[in-house]
Design an enzyme around this catalytic site. Structure first.
Site, mmCIF file in Angstrom:
data_model
loop_
_atom_site.group_PDB
_atom_site.id
_atom_site.type_symbol
_atom_site.label_atom_id
_atom_site.label_comp_id
_atom_site.label_asym_id
_atom_site.label_seq_id
_atom_site.Cartn_x
_atom_site.Cartn_y
_atom_site.Cartn_z
ATOM 1 C CB CYS A 47 -0.904 -0.028 1.233
ATOM 2 S SG CYS A 47 -1.761 1.535 1.507
ATOM 3 C CB CYS A 50 0.854 1.186 4.771
ATOM 4 S SG CYS A 50 -0.691 0.287 4.997
ATOM 5 C CG HIS A 115 -4.159 -1.293 4.440
ATOM 6 N ND1 HIS A 115 -3.790 -0.397 3.458
ATOM 7 C CD2 HIS A 115 -4.783 -2.319 3.811
ATOM 8 C CE1 HIS A 115 -4.175 -0.880 2.273
ATOM 9 N NE2 HIS A 115 -4.781 -2.032 2.461
ATOM 10 C CG ASN A 153 -13.514 10.204 -4.356
ATOM 11 O OD1 ASN A 153 -14.618 10.734 -4.269
ATOM 12 N ND2 ASN A 153 -12.656 10.472 -5.298
ATOM 13 C CB SER A 161 -6.761 4.757 -6.394
ATOM 14 O OG SER A 161 -6.275 5.643 -5.389
ATOM 15 C CG HIS A 164 -4.256 3.341 4.117
ATOM 16 N ND1 HIS A 164 -3.295 2.542 4.680
ATOM 17 C CD2 HIS A 164 -4.405 4.401 4.952
ATOM 18 C CE1 HIS A 164 -2.884 3.103 5.807
ATOM 19 N NE2 HIS A 164 -3.539 4.234 5.990
ATOM 20 C CG HIS A 166 -6.952 7.896 1.002
ATOM 21 N ND1 HIS A 166 -7.373 6.615 0.727
ATOM 22 C CD2 HIS A 166 -7.042 8.571 -0.166
ATOM 23 C CE1 HIS A 166 -7.684 6.521 -0.553
ATOM 24 N NE2 HIS A 166 -7.503 7.704 -1.131
ATOM 25 C CD GLN A 168 -7.654 12.891 -3.717
ATOM 26 O OE1 GLN A 168 -7.090 13.780 -4.357
ATOM 27 N NE2 GLN A 168 -8.208 11.860 -4.303
#
Ligand code: H2U
Ligand code: ZN
Length: 356
Positions: A47, A50, A115, A153, A161, A164, A166, A168
């Site tokens: 990943c 990570c 993760h 997202n 994509s 994990h 996350h 933006q």
């Protein structure tokens, strides 16, 4: 008007109508549960997000323990110096062909070193740290950008994509289309009524109650009257005027974290899956812009009210999603399930995550 006849509802934030066809949703609720197995390790050596791993751009992530941010290795906006001149070809002088230079910056925020988690599985305190990261990042990026878009997202269904946890941030020197619509609506409402649109809206929803999903002390989540996505929600302050993330009172943070946690747990519980969505924050634009004089501008802080939109694509199960196609692309948005029915379903689900 009967709420069970086809009707249109008005979205006062975007000033758009939406077709609601509830008679179609009165067919029996199948509600099949397709438990999608999605076991993930707490650390994945492959990943890029990570701790301790190498990103695509070659940099190595630190051994971070809480939240972590970095500059997007593939930013969609570039700082002014790096922006290339983008003029329309000289031969075209028609107003039908317009382009503008833009600049900005993009960052990625890892919500947790783990993760295998998502916000829905994190504790109230951990979510509060994510909120603090959002507010800190907004303060930093807002000091030199007009609009700071914080978003997440989640899930492959939304084109994410990497599982994990996350989100933006894209920050730029212009106000993009969606917030520009909301800016105009809130400005005009304030001119006419002297109060922020979303404060009046919150008061009505709290009085009515039928569209509320979860309610905390300062914040609550509601399926908006004009929701387009089946389980779309709006997360907003109950009684306080909060212009943007950077003006979120410290006393709201834990309550917001818990309200968000309870909303996200219900989302996951609905179809017993890690519920995909796109979410993001909208608040007053920042007062810095390319040499523009801020004093000439109307005070955006008085009419803007901070809120988050959650747009989940799922309709009937972990794998059946709504597509915005056909009539929606060519005419206007449409839904079958009413906002009240969606809110009732979400509200009736337990506060406890189905995996625990
Ligand atoms: P999604 O959340 O939509 O999947 O996007 C992940 C972002 O992370 C994407 O914008 C960035 C991608 O450019 N990224 C990096 O900057 N470096 C990496 O090593 C992996 C992903
Ligand atoms: Zn990872």
């Amino acid at each position: 008007m009967s709420d069970l006849r086809p009707h249109r509802r008005w979205n006062p934030l975007t000033r758009e109508w939406l077709l609601v066809s509830p008679h179609r949703a009165s067919r029996p609720w199948l509600g099949q549960v397709e438990t999608v197995s999605e076991e993930r390790p707490s650390y994945d050596p492959g990943c890029t997000l990570c701790p301790g791993n190498k990103r695509v751009g070659g940099e190595v992530n630190p051994e971070y323990k809480e939240t972590f941010f970095f500059g997007n290795d593939f930013p969609s906006l570039l700082p002014p110096m790096e922006t290339m001149e983008t003029e329309a070809p000289a031969s075209i002088s028609s107003p039908l062909f317009q382009s503008r230079d833009v600049s900005g910056e993009c960052r990625v925020i890892c919500f947790s070193p783990r993760h295998d988690l998502s916000l829905a599985q994190m504790s109230q305190e951990e979510i509060a740290r994510v909120i603090t990261t959002w507010t800190d990042q907004s303060a930093d990026l807002g000091s030199r950008n007009r609009w700071v878009q914080v978003f997440e997202n989640k899930g492959a269904a939304m084109g994410c994509s990497n599982p994990h946890p996350h989100g933006q941030i894209w920050a730029g020197d212009f106000i993009p289309e969606e917030p520009a619509k909301e800016d105009l609506s809130q400005k005009e409402y304030f001119r006419e009524h002297g109060r922020p649109l979303l404060l009046d809206y919150a008061a009505e929803e709290l009085r009515d109650g039928s569209r509320i999903v979860v309610e905390g002390e300062h914040w609550f989540a509601v399926v908006p009257y004009w929701a387009l996505w089946p389980y779309e929600t709006l997360l907003l302050p109950k009684h306080d005027h909060v212009a943007r993330l950077t003006s979120l009172p410290e006393s709201h943070k834990l309550d917001l974290a818990e309200t968000m946690r309870r909303l996200l747990v219900r989302y996951d519980n609905l179809f017993q899956c890690s519920f995909p969505y796109s979410m993001g924050w909208h608040g007053a634009p920042f007062p810095t812009a390319n040499g523009e004089k801020t004093d000439k501008r109307e005070n955006v802080d008085v009419y803007w009210q901070l809120h988050a939109h959650f747009y989940p694509p799922l309709l009937r199960s972990a794998s059946v999603k709504k597509f915005l196609v056909g009539y929606e692309m060519l005419a206007e948005g449409q839904r079958d399930l009413t906002a009240e029915q969606a809110a009732e379903r979400l509200r009736s689900l337990p506060n406890r995550h189905y995996t625990t």
